[in-house]
Motif scaffolding. Structure first.
Motif, mmCIF file in Angstrom:
data_model
loop_
_atom_site.group_PDB
_atom_site.id
_atom_site.type_symbol
_atom_site.label_atom_id
_atom_site.label_comp_id
_atom_site.label_asym_id
_atom_site.label_seq_id
_atom_site.Cartn_x
_atom_site.Cartn_y
_atom_site.Cartn_z
ATOM 1 N N LEU A 68 2.164 4.141 -6.709
ATOM 2 C CA LEU A 68 3.044 3.291 -5.908
ATOM 3 C C LEU A 68 2.985 3.676 -4.425
ATOM 4 O O LEU A 68 2.911 2.808 -3.551
ATOM 5 N N ILE A 69 2.975 4.976 -4.150
ATOM 6 C CA ILE A 69 2.854 5.450 -2.762
ATOM 7 C C ILE A 69 1.529 4.982 -2.163
ATOM 8 O O ILE A 69 1.484 4.504 -1.024
ATOM 9 N N ALA A 70 0.445 5.099 -2.933
ATOM 10 C CA ALA A 70 -0.865 4.662 -2.441
ATOM 11 C C ALA A 70 -0.854 3.160 -2.136
ATOM 12 O O ALA A 70 -1.442 2.722 -1.143
ATOM 13 N N ILE A 71 -0.172 2.388 -2.950
ATOM 14 C CA ILE A 71 -0.088 0.941 -2.703
ATOM 15 C C ILE A 71 0.726 0.657 -1.453
ATOM 16 O O ILE A 71 0.335 -0.170 -0.615
ATOM 17 N N ILE A 72 1.853 1.326 -1.303
ATOM 18 C CA ILE A 72 2.721 1.095 -0.136
ATOM 19 C C ILE A 72 2.008 1.446 1.164
ATOM 20 O O ILE A 72 2.116 0.737 2.160
ATOM 21 N N TYR A 73 1.257 2.537 1.154
ATOM 22 C CA TYR A 73 0.604 3.019 2.374
ATOM 23 C C TYR A 73 -0.843 2.539 2.512
ATOM 24 O O TYR A 73 -1.535 2.962 3.438
#
Length: 105
Positions: A68-73
């Motif tokens: 999820l962090i990779a998707i957000i950033y």
């Protein structure tokens, strides 16, 4: 001499948790737009590495958090929130999560 000793003690794998933390901490300050683009590359890449390693260790829930962090950033199709306060609210838990899972990479 103290800094040199500290640098020698850092392992290459420390980059994957230390770099995003430093980048995100500086990102709490007002910075030019290019800085935030660079930070997206670094945080996305490091989060993907964490997700991969945690998935290999069967830590599925935390692996999904890093996905999820990779998707957000992600820098390829960026998510624009248009609110610095909202980004700060996302950056702080992201910093904490990278720090808490630093020994997993």
């Amino acid at each position: 001499m103290g800094v040199s000793r500290m640098m020698n003690n850092l392992r290459q794998r420390d980059f994957f948790w230390l770099a995003p933390i430093i980048i995100l901490l500086f990102g709490l300050l007002p910075m030019p737009y290019g800085y935030y683009t660079l930070s997206r590359f670094i945080v996305c890449f490091c989060a993907a590495i964490f997700a991969y390693k945690l998935n290999a260790e069967k830590n599925i829930l935390v692996s999904w958090l890093f996905i999820l962090i990779a998707i957000i950033y992600n820098p390829i199709i960026p998510i624009h929130l248009y609110d610095k306060g909202l980004w700060v609210a996302i950056n702080i838990p992201t910093i904490i999560l990278f720090f808490l899972k630093k020994n997993k990479v």
